[in-house]
Design an enzyme around this catalytic site. Structure first.
Site: not given
Ligand SMILES: Cc1ncc(COP(=O)(O)O)c(C=O)c1O
Length: 378
Positions: A182-184
């Site tokens: 879910t992170k960049n």
């Protein structure tokens, strides 16, 4: 109409090539050449003296708690508006999380409420830079210095963000990063511990390697490795590090797209927000954020429920978080009560996160924006 997901992990091209190289050449275990390259990249980009990849941000937080020797009777100040891992790291050591409510603008730990929560048992302030928008670090660091408290930054959202020109994750004794998908920037599941006080480096390497000095052994500093301290296995395989390195090297292309999407949401929804009684993220002067989360704060729980339902009808997945930790099953067992942290409780009812990911096309973002605006009119 095709569905628009909330998130899809970015893939920028070299992930498979790097992973294939690990499979062909090895080693597959942790701290191989790709892990070392990730460490160097993280140290260079943040200026932290030491980065250590971990299997998750959750594990980096646990490692930080072990390094601080948190124990029964110790208290750690933490916001109730965060992911469970922030607090689990404290509770796993038998220490007590002491919740302090968040600011209604940035949704970060409210620095003006910290001092009232400090007792002789307080050891640390564990803060979260929500959405990668910095906490008020000048005030927090000054309180920490005055009371002799350690600061740990849960920087799961904030890699590449900064406060008054200084990278997030470089203020505390430790900072933790997440590379969850879910992170960049991600490798599916992963994280890192950033160590800003070099006195902790040796012990961090040992605890992360099952309580042994295997890291020193790999560097050729000892001729055999042995059990030195308590520990666990917190290092990821070099397969994951290879995937991650491809992402880190592509950070500018990922970040450029995310910033463009974030800015377009902010610009196009500004007037709608005023009419709908909603509000958009607040970014204080001096804070550079990494375009991790774009959220809307709806005027009420009912308006939030209606918006989510409308987006679902338009085949758009938007989500909310975090449920107030003090009102969770575990939080209540620790003494949490309704009304105790009104800002957290209110925000938690009204927040909506819009889809924001590298591959989100302009056309799909237009569909999201149109759907949000339609909802405000009904
Ligand atoms: C603030 C915060 N801390 C910690 C975590 C845990 O990260 P991970 O999934 O890498 O363990 C998350 C997860 O999203 C988070 O949002």
């Amino acid at each position: 109409m095709h569905p628009i997901p909330f998130n899809r992990a970015a893939v920028t091209g070299r992930e498979a090539e790097y992973v294939t190289r690990v499979i062909a050449e090895g080693p597959l275990h942790g701290d191989g050449p790709f892990s070392r390259a990730c460490h160097e990249w993280l140290e260079r980009i943040t200026g932290s003296p030491r980065a250590l990849l971990t299997t998750s941000c959750t594990h980096a937080l646990e490692l930080a708690a072990l390094l601080l020797d948190l124990k029964s009777g110790d208290e750690v100040i933490v916001p109730p508006f965060t992911f469970v891992s922030t607090v689990n790291a404290i509770v796993l050591r038998g220490a007590r999380p002491v919740f302090v409510d968040i600011r209604p603008d940035t949704l970060n730990l409210d620095e003006s409420r910290i001092e009232a929560a400090i007792t002789p048992r307080t050891r640390a302030i564990l803060l979260v830079h929500y959405a990668g928008i910095a906490c008020e670090m000048d005030a927090i660091m000054s309180i920490a210095t005055r009371y002799g408290l350690v600061v740990v930054e849960d920087n799961a959202h904030g890699l590449l963000g900064s406060y008054k020109g200084r990278p997030l994750g470089t203020f505390g004794t430790f900072a933790t990063l997440s590379f969850h998908d879910t992170k960049n920037l991600s490798c599916g599941e992963g994280g890192a511990l950033m160590i800003n006080d070099t006195r902790y480096v040796d012990r961090a390497e040992i605890i992360r390697e099952k309580g042994t000095n295997r890291t020193r052994f790999y560097r050729g500093q000892v001729d055999k490795y042995t059990w030195c301290d308590i520990g666990s296995s917190y290092l990821p395989s070099d397969i994951l590090a290879a995937y991650l390195l491809a992402q880190l090297e592509s950070h500018s292309v990922i970040q450029e797209r995310r910033h463009a999407l974030w800015a377009r949401y902010a610009e196009t929804l500004a007037a709608w927000a005023v009419n709908a009684g909603a509000r958009l993220p607040v970014v204080p002067a001096g804070c550079q954020h990494p375009a991790h989360i774009f959220y809307l704060l709806m005027p009420s729980l009912e308006a939030r429920t209606a918006l989510l339902a409308h987006l679902r009808e338009c085949r758009i997945l938007a989500v909310f978080h975090y449920l107030p930790l003090h009102l969770s099953e575990m939080g209540r067992r620790l003494g949490g009560l309704e009304g105790q942290f009104p800002v957290t409780e209110d925000i938690s009812d009204r927040l909506v996160r819009l889809p924001l990911f590298f591959q989100l096309t302009d056309a799909d973002q237009s569909r999201v924006i149109d759907a949000v605006m339609e909802c405000g009119r009904t």
